[in-house]
Scaffold this motif. Structure first.
Motif, PDB file in Angstrom:
ATOM      1  N   GLU A  34      -2.657   1.051   4.794  1.00  0.00           N
ATOM      2  CA  GLU A  34      -3.464   0.789   5.968  1.00  0.00           C
ATOM      3  C   GLU A  34      -4.909   1.251   5.793  1.00  0.00           C
ATOM      4  O   GLU A  34      -5.812   0.712   6.415  1.00  0.00           O
ATOM      5  CB  GLU A  34      -2.862   1.484   7.201  1.00  0.00           C
ATOM      6  N   ASP A  36      -6.837   1.160   3.088  1.00  0.00           N
ATOM      7  CA  ASP A  36      -7.558   0.542   1.982  1.00  0.00           C
ATOM      8  C   ASP A  36      -8.544  -0.489   2.521  1.00  0.00           C
ATOM      9  O   ASP A  36      -8.168  -1.396   3.250  1.00  0.00           O
ATOM     10  CB  ASP A  36      -6.560  -0.120   1.030  1.00  0.00           C
ATOM     11  N   ASP A  37      -9.827  -0.359   2.165  1.00  0.00           N
ATOM     12  CA  ASP A  37     -10.852  -1.262   2.678  1.00  0.00           C
ATOM     13  C   ASP A  37     -11.334  -2.264   1.630  1.00  0.00           C
ATOM     14  O   ASP A  37     -12.451  -2.772   1.737  1.00  0.00           O
ATOM     15  CB  ASP A  37     -12.044  -0.458   3.192  1.00  0.00           C
ATOM     16  N   THR A  38     -10.549  -2.545   0.621  1.00  0.00           N
ATOM     17  CA  THR A  38     -10.966  -3.528  -0.378  1.00  0.00           C
ATOM     18  C   THR A  38     -10.862  -4.921   0.211  1.00  0.00           C
ATOM     19  O   THR A  38      -9.982  -5.211   1.022  1.00  0.00           O
ATOM     20  CB  THR A  38     -10.087  -3.445  -1.640  1.00  0.00           C
ATOM     21  N   PRO A  39     -11.777  -5.821  -0.174  1.00  0.00           N
ATOM     22  CA  PRO A  39     -11.727  -7.178   0.380  1.00  0.00           C
ATOM     23  C   PRO A  39     -10.502  -7.938  -0.131  1.00  0.00           C
ATOM     24  O   PRO A  39     -10.006  -7.693  -1.227  1.00  0.00           O
ATOM     25  CB  PRO A  39     -13.016  -7.820  -0.136  1.00  0.00           C
ATOM     26  N   ALA A  40     -10.037  -8.852   0.679  1.00  0.00           N
ATOM     27  CA  ALA A  40      -8.863  -9.643   0.324  1.00  0.00           C
ATOM     28  C   ALA A  40      -9.216 -10.631  -0.781  1.00  0.00           C
ATOM     29  O   ALA A  40     -10.319 -11.163  -0.835  1.00  0.00           O
ATOM     30  CB  ALA A  40      -8.362 -10.392   1.542  1.00  0.00           C
ATOM     31  N   ALA A  41      -8.279 -10.876  -1.668  1.00  0.00           N
ATOM     32  CA  ALA A  41      -8.497 -11.807  -2.767  1.00  0.00           C
ATOM     33  C   ALA A  41      -8.221 -13.227  -2.282  1.00  0.00           C
ATOM     34  O   ALA A  41      -7.245 -13.471  -1.578  1.00  0.00           O
ATOM     35  CB  ALA A  41      -7.578 -11.472  -3.936  1.00  0.00           C
ATOM     36  N   PRO A  42      -9.068 -14.182  -2.660  1.00  0.00           N
ATOM     37  CA  PRO A  42      -8.810 -15.561  -2.264  1.00  0.00           C
ATOM     38  C   PRO A  42      -7.627 -16.127  -3.046  1.00  0.00           C
ATOM     39  O   PRO A  42      -7.522 -15.935  -4.255  1.00  0.00           O
ATOM     40  CB  PRO A  42     -10.101 -16.299  -2.632  1.00  0.00           C
ATOM     41  N   ILE A  43      -6.730 -16.818  -2.344  1.00  0.00           N
ATOM     42  CA  ILE A  43      -5.561 -17.360  -3.022  1.00  0.00           C
ATOM     43  C   ILE A  43      -5.657 -18.866  -3.199  1.00  0.00           C
ATOM     44  O   ILE A  43      -4.785 -19.466  -3.799  1.00  0.00           O
ATOM     45  CB  ILE A  43      -4.272 -17.019  -2.249  1.00  0.00           C
TER      46      ILE A  43
END
Length: 70
Positions: A34, A36-43
């Motif tokens: 919860e 972790d502020d890393t950006p989401a990876a595009p899938i």
């Protein structure tokens, strides 16, 4: 007896996957998933290319199978 060894090896390989890819925990006790502020990876970056290649591969396999039956 050899089949038991095969079952042991298969079980080891299937269960070791969880351990090999596990991420180490935080020492500070906070954070976790919860925090972790890393950006989401595009899938969907190359999804169209993947679909195109899969259709071409299916067409190739079906043609190869049709030629083999003739």
């Amino acid at each position: 007896m050899k089949s038991i060894y095969k079952i042991y090896i298969l079980t080891f390989l299937l269960l070791s996957d969880f351990v090999l890819f596990a991420q180490p925990g935080d020492d500070d006790g906070g954070g976790g998933l919860e925090g972790d502020d890393t950006p989401a990876a595009p899938i969907d970056g190359k999804l169209i290319w993947l679909a195109l290649v899969s259709i071409l591969f299916a067409f190739y396999i079906l043609n190869k199978r049709a030629q083999k039956t003739e």
